[in-house]
Structures are given as C-alpha cells and as structure tokens.
Design a protein around this motif. Structure first.
Motif, short mmCIF file in Angstrom:
data_model
loop_
_atom_site.label_atom_id
_atom_site.label_comp_id
_atom_site.label_asym_id
_atom_site.label_seq_id
_atom_site.Cartn_x
_atom_site.Cartn_y
_atom_site.Cartn_z
N GLN A 1 0.83 -1.21 0.00
CA GLN A 1 0.00 0.00 0.00
C GLN A 1 0.86 1.26 0.00
N ARG A 2 1.96 1.23 0.75
CA ARG A 2 2.84 2.40 0.78
C ARG A 2 3.44 2.66 -0.60
N GLU A 3 3.83 1.58 -1.29
CA GLU A 3 4.37 1.76 -2.64
C GLU A 3 3.32 2.34 -3.57
N ARG A 4 2.06 1.85 -3.44
CA ARG A 4 1.00 2.39 -4.30
C ARG A 4 0.76 3.86 -4.00
N LEU A 5 0.79 4.24 -2.71
CA LEU A 5 0.61 5.65 -2.35
C LEU A 5 1.74 6.51 -2.88
N LYS A 6 2.95 5.99 -2.83
CA LYS A 6 4.09 6.74 -3.37
C LYS A 6 3.92 6.96 -4.88
N LYS A 7 3.47 5.91 -5.59
CA LYS A 7 3.25 6.05 -7.03
C LYS A 7 2.16 7.09 -7.32
N ALA A 8 1.06 7.02 -6.53
CA ALA A 8 -0.02 8.00 -6.73
C ALA A 8 0.46 9.42 -6.45
#
Length: 241
Positions: free
Chosen positions: A183-190
């Motif tokens: 989830q943290r990686e997805r938030l960073k991408k967003a």
C-alpha cells in the motif's frame, strides 16, 4: 583410439582399470539395493512399534554386508586412482579421474547413510532397553508410569501447539507488513503521479501566459504597422501633389 585402448588396458594387481571400475559399479549397485532394503526394514519396524525379533537380526546382517561392500569399493577406488594417474593421454586421464571420483563420492554418501542408520538403530535399542528396565522397576505400578508418560506427551503436544500458533502469528504478521508495504508503494506512485500532473498544469499555465503576452505584442505591432503605412501613404500623396 590407441590412447583410449591403452587407458582401458592399464592394469594393476586386481585387473585392468576397466575391470576394477565394473567391479566397483556392481558393488555400488548392491550397496544401493541393500540401503533401500535397510530403510524398508527400519520403516516397518517403526510403524510396527518394535525393532527387535527377526527384523532386528536381518537389519544387523544387512548392515554388515553393506559395510563389507563399502570397504571393497573404497579399496577398488584406491587401486583405480593409482591406475588412472599412470595413463599417458590427458583426455583419458581426466575422464577416468572423474569416473573414479564419482564412485568415491557416491560410496562416501552411502557410508554416511549407513552410519546414520546404525546410530538411529542403536538409539532405538537403547530406548527400548530403558523402557523395559523402567517398566521392570515399577513392580506393578504401571498406572503411575503411564500417567507420567501421558503427562509428558500432553506437555510435548502443548509445546508443539504453542510453536505452531507462534509460527502462524509470525506468518500473519509478515503478511500484514507485506500488505502495508504494498500500500505504501502504491501511495508513493499515486503521489508521484499527482506531482507530475501538478507540474504539468503549472507548466501549461506558464505557456498560456507567454502565448497571451506574445499575442498582445503581435497586435501592437500590427496596429503600429497599419498606422505607419497610412502615414507614409498620406505623406507620399501630399508630396506628389
């Protein structure tokens, strides 16, 4: 071809190198078969709840036979190593070196398996002897002994259950942390995409302002040119009159 033939015909006290190799391979085959039989006997003894009787005697005889075969193979390997070193052609010498090393390695592996089996068998016999002595000392107090065994078994089962619960909890924690990481990686991408969009919007506004300023300049140039043209034409008309 002459070198190959010479390599096969290198002879020692026990025959040619090829003969010794074939003898070693036959002994290896017997040893592997013997180990398989030994493992089957061990499995049947364990599942049957006992290790004595005819099965124990057969296991001891088979172990002794396997030991003799292993000793024979090791002796053949020593003789073969002496012979392959005397081969003149390097290619044939290297070939026989690999063959002899392969036989020696497999023999050592079988020897280790046999040693482990012997240790397990000795341990099993010692435990059976200790159980017999313990049951012989109780003199009818078998219920007390069985209760002790039951308590130990329950304690071991409880320890195993606790260990399994800890492993499951650890696996669950690892899975949760993994989800958090995803989830943290997805938030960073967003976040990176949002910043890219904002940067793009900011750049677009700057470009629009520059275009608008350029259009205003072009209009002033156009109007100035028109006025200058009219003045020049008017001046030319007055001058020609």
């Amino acid at each position: 071809m002459a070198a190959a033939a010479a390599a096969f015909e290198v002879a020692g006290g026990g025959g040619t190198l090829s003969d010794l190799y074939q003898s070693a391979k036959r002994a290896l085959l017997r040893t592997r078969d013997g180990m398989e039989r030994l493992e089957r006997i061990e499995c049947s003894s364990s599942s049957g709840g006992g290790g004595g009787g005819g099965g124990g005697l057969e296991s001891q005889e088979l172990s002794s036979s396997i030991k003799r075969d292993i000793a024979q193979i090791q002796s053949l390997c020593v003789e073969m190593e002496r012979l392959w070193r005397s081969i003149a052609a390097k290619s044939q010498r290297d070939l026989w070196k690999r063959k002899v090393e392969q036989v020696a390695e497999e023999t050592e592996s079988l020897k280790e398996s046999l040693d482990k089996h012997v240790l397990r068998n000795q341990k099993r016999m010692m435990e059976a002897k200790e159980r017999a002595e313990l049951l012989g000392r109780v003199n009818g107090d078998s219920a007390h002994v069985l209760r002790i065994f039951d308590e130990e078994a329950q304690a071991m089962q409880s320890a195993r259950n606790s260990a399994r619960m800890l492993e499951e909890s650890y696996a669950t924690g690892v899975a949760i942390l993994s989800k958090y990481s995803e989830q943290r990686e997805r938030l960073k991408k967003a976040q990176r995409k949002a910043l890219d969009v904002l940067n793009t919007v900011g750049l677009s506004n700057t470009v629009l302002k520059l275009i608008e300023k350029r259009h205003r300049g072009d209009r002033w140039i156009k109007y100035g040119g028109m006025i200058l043209t009219v003045v020049i034409l008017f001046a030319f008309w007055r001058w020609t009159r």
